[in-house]
Design a protein around this motif. Structure first.
Motif, short mmCIF file in Angstrom:
data_model
loop_
_atom_site.label_atom_id
_atom_site.label_comp_id
_atom_site.label_asym_id
_atom_site.label_seq_id
_atom_site.Cartn_x
_atom_site.Cartn_y
_atom_site.Cartn_z
N PHE B 14 8.16 58.59 23.04
CA PHE B 14 6.94 58.98 22.31
C PHE B 14 7.35 59.89 21.17
CE2 PHE B 14 5.75 63.45 23.44
CZ PHE B 14 6.78 63.74 24.32
N ALA B 15 6.44 60.08 20.21
CA ALA B 15 6.72 60.98 19.10
C ALA B 15 6.76 62.39 19.67
CB ALA B 15 5.62 60.87 18.05
N GLY B 16 7.91 62.98 19.67
CA GLY B 16 8.05 64.30 20.29
C GLY B 16 9.05 64.28 21.42
N ASP B 17 9.62 63.12 21.68
CA ASP B 17 10.61 63.02 22.76
C ASP B 17 11.91 63.72 22.32
OD1 ASP B 17 11.60 62.32 25.24
OD2 ASP B 17 10.94 60.24 25.10
N ARG B 18 12.83 63.92 23.29
CA ARG B 18 14.08 64.65 23.03
C ARG B 18 14.83 64.07 21.83
NH1 ARG B 18 15.73 65.84 28.85
NH2 ARG B 18 14.23 67.50 29.28
N LYS B 19 15.33 64.97 20.99
CA LYS B 19 16.02 64.52 19.79
C LYS B 19 17.47 64.17 20.07
CE LYS B 19 12.95 67.08 16.79
NZ LYS B 19 12.47 68.45 16.87
N ASP B 20 17.99 64.62 21.22
CA ASP B 20 19.40 64.33 21.52
C ASP B 20 19.56 63.22 22.55
OD1 ASP B 20 18.42 65.67 23.71
OD2 ASP B 20 19.90 67.29 23.69
#
Lengths: 125, 457
Positions: B14-20
């Motif tokens: 989802f938009a906002g999920d972990r960036k790494d």
């Protein structure tokens, strides 16, 4: 006079797990037994009527229970369960994400000789 | 032989999920033979409306604000290992998103990718507001004033077309979430428009992957009941799908989390209504015959999906202005905290109603029962709360004007000096609301198309 206790009252949370999802003002909540053998008990005790009663204070108007014997699992679709849904509810939980655990609070009666069997499978789930 | 298996990983659910999250997925995919894909799902119903508003302010923007955070760390590795990226992070402006990706490639100095832009999901370009409003909404509610966006779930075929055109990266706006997975499978296996059972299997694979770590032990952990190892580093999923539609779901190597029949079952039924008819643009999925089996450590085999003919209509989400939501909170703790919180709630309610506003209010005491409560009815199963404790009073209002929302927040703020003893920790949140409704549109009205940017464009 002897009282024979042949069942133990537990919460659904002790023998099953689940997850909620939302679409509009409709919630769906899965109920998945930890042990396949507990599926028939869920069919008997986790009925549309009981779930409708559980969600009555939220304004729920109808419940449909779908049976998935292969998984095994039940899927409940609860109409008007979300106080208007993400559009208009003032509930802190707009999507009803926490509601799977409200459903898992439902009391169930477990035959004493099956308690161990039905509650095993937790932890290593 | 390897062409009979396709590997697809997911880097965001989802938009906002972990960036790494994408890094370990890419490193694992790089070790696999055969076609490899990485998807990012970033577009909830309202996200696109917010993107549309952003594009109105700045025509270059309107793609997902997370695009860069997801793409930059993995772009070079994906291009070097033939891992093709498919995502709906184009949001309201797939062309703008594609251009940004080309800039990122230039900034990090990797080869110029061939980027495909899928467009044609914007219903407002082919249908005027009057005709849109003539449709009955699925929810039975009217479409409000001030339409912000109307985007149609266009399905997997345009994605497959983009891949056939040699895209390294496919940037889409609105499409069904499972299409991000089904598109690559249609491209690799050549599944025809009426191969309903395999299309259904591909859709199920997409449904399992689209929420990221929700299938690998995240959004699952319940200590003592469902224990999940190293949730802080939960691995994101990778599915291997065969030409005949067999699915194996696993996860990135050297990560936390777990893939078991239980984690997979929860995700199969997530946001599923009638399990015999999960409607998508490409096929109607029937999961009533699906079974799952632990095939290996952290690998679950999923089989038995069946398909029926796709509907003649496509779902379209209409987003429109929804007024304002005002929320504010304040805490009471220690001896007799519950009574002080209840008094604060009474004061707020009394003053709100004295104003004679016809806005809708709600007052909660967080720490007793709140989310389980109905609008005005408490949760009957709640335990009696302790008189002492750590409680948070929450006031919320839904209204047409920002002023009413601000007023309520100010009332909560005023409890600092004018409310019960010992209130602290005030916070407020005033948010413009976007409401949505869905309509079904004749699929022939939409003509999705694909353009290429970057290498050999």
């Amino acid at each position: 006079m002897t009282v024979v206790l042949d069942t133990l009252r537990l919460r659904l949370h002790d023998i099953a797990h689940g997850r909620s999802g939302d679409k509009g003002n409709r919630s769906n909540i899965s109920v998945i037994p930890y042990t396949e053998a507990a599926y028939s008990l869920l069919l008997e005790q986790v009925t549309e009527e009981r779930i409708l009663a559980l969600f009555a204070h939220k304004g729920a108007s109808a419940v449909t229970r779908y049976e998935l014997p292969n998984l095994p699992a039940l899927n409940f679709v609860i109409d008007d369960a979300l106080e208007g849904g993400v559009n208009s509810t003032l509930n802190l939980d707009l999507h009803g994400k926490t509601l799977s655990f409200m459903l898992l609070d439902l009391p169930v009666e477990i035959p004493l000789d099956r308690v161990q069997e039905f509650t095993q499978g937790r932890r290593q789930a | 032989m390897t062409k009979n298996l396709v590997h697809i990983g997911c880097g965001a659910g989802f938009a906002g999920d972990r960036k790494d999250a994408g890094g370990p997925v890419v490193d694992t995919l790089a070790t696999r033979d055969g076609p490899k894909y990485l998807i990012f799902e970033t577009l909830a119903e309202r996200t696109l409306a917010l993107a549309q508003k952003q594009k109105q302010r700045d025509p270059e923007r309107g793609y997902s604000p997370f695009l860069e955070a997801y793409v930059r760390p993995v772009l070079e590795r994906c291009l070097a290992n033939n891992i093709r990226i498919v995502s709906n992070f184009g949001a309201a402006n797939p062309t703008g998103g594609a251009k940004r990706i080309l800039e990122i490639a230039e900034e990090i100095g990797c080869r110029t990718p061939r980027v495909a832009v899928v467009s044609g999901d914007d219903l407002l370009t082919v249908m005027d507001e009057k005709e849109i409003r003539a449709h009955k909404t699925i929810e039975g509610l009217p479409i409000g004033d001030g339409i912000v966006a109307a985007n149609t779930y266009i399905g997997a075929r345009p994605i497959a077309e983009a891949l056939a055109g040699g895209a390294d990266i496919v940037v889409v706006g609105r499409t069904t979430d499972p299409a991000l997975v089904l598109g690559p499978l249609i491209h690799e296996f050549g599944w025809a428009e009426e191969d309903w059972d395999t299309l259904a299997a591909g859709t199920l694979a997409g449904h399992l992957l689209e929420c990221g770590a929700q299938v690998t032990g995240a959004y699952f952990a319940d200590p003592g009941f469902k224990d999940v190892p190293d949730l802080a580093h939960v691995g994101f999923p990778i599915a291997t799908i065969s030409r005949d539609g067999a699915i194996r779901v696993g996860k990135a190597d050297n990560t936390g989390g777990c893939v078991t029949p239980a984690t997979v079952k929860e995700q199969i039924l997530y946001e599923m209504h009638d399990p015999s008819a999960y409607l998508t643009a490409d096929v109607v999925l029937d999961i009533t015959g699906v079974s799952v089996e632990q095939a290996d450590d952290n690998v679950v085999a999923v089989s038995g999906a069946r398909g029926k003919a796709r509907p003649g209509t496509l779902k379209t989400t209409i987003s429109f202005d929804g007024g304002w939501l005002g929320e504010a909170e304040i805490s009471y703790a220690g001896p007799n905290a519950l009574a002080r919180a209840e008094l604060a709630r009474e004061v707020l309610s009394e003053r709100a109603h004295e104003r004679g506003s016809n806005a809708e209010y709600r007052f909660d005491i967080i720490g007793t029962s709140s989310t389980f409560d109905g609008g005005s009815a408490p949760y009957p199963g709640a335990e009696d709360p302790s008189p002492d404790g750590d409680y948070r009073v929450r006031a919320a209002v839904s209204c047409h004007s920002r002023e009413v929302a601000e007023d309520l927040a100010d009332e909560v703020l005023s409890l600092y000096c004018s409310g019960p003893a010992g209130g602290g920790g005030f916070r407020r949140n005033i948010t413009a609301q976007i409401h949505t409704a869905s309509i079904l549109v004749d699929r022939n009205r939409l003509s999705p198309s694909v353009q290429f940017l970057g290498a050999d464009a």
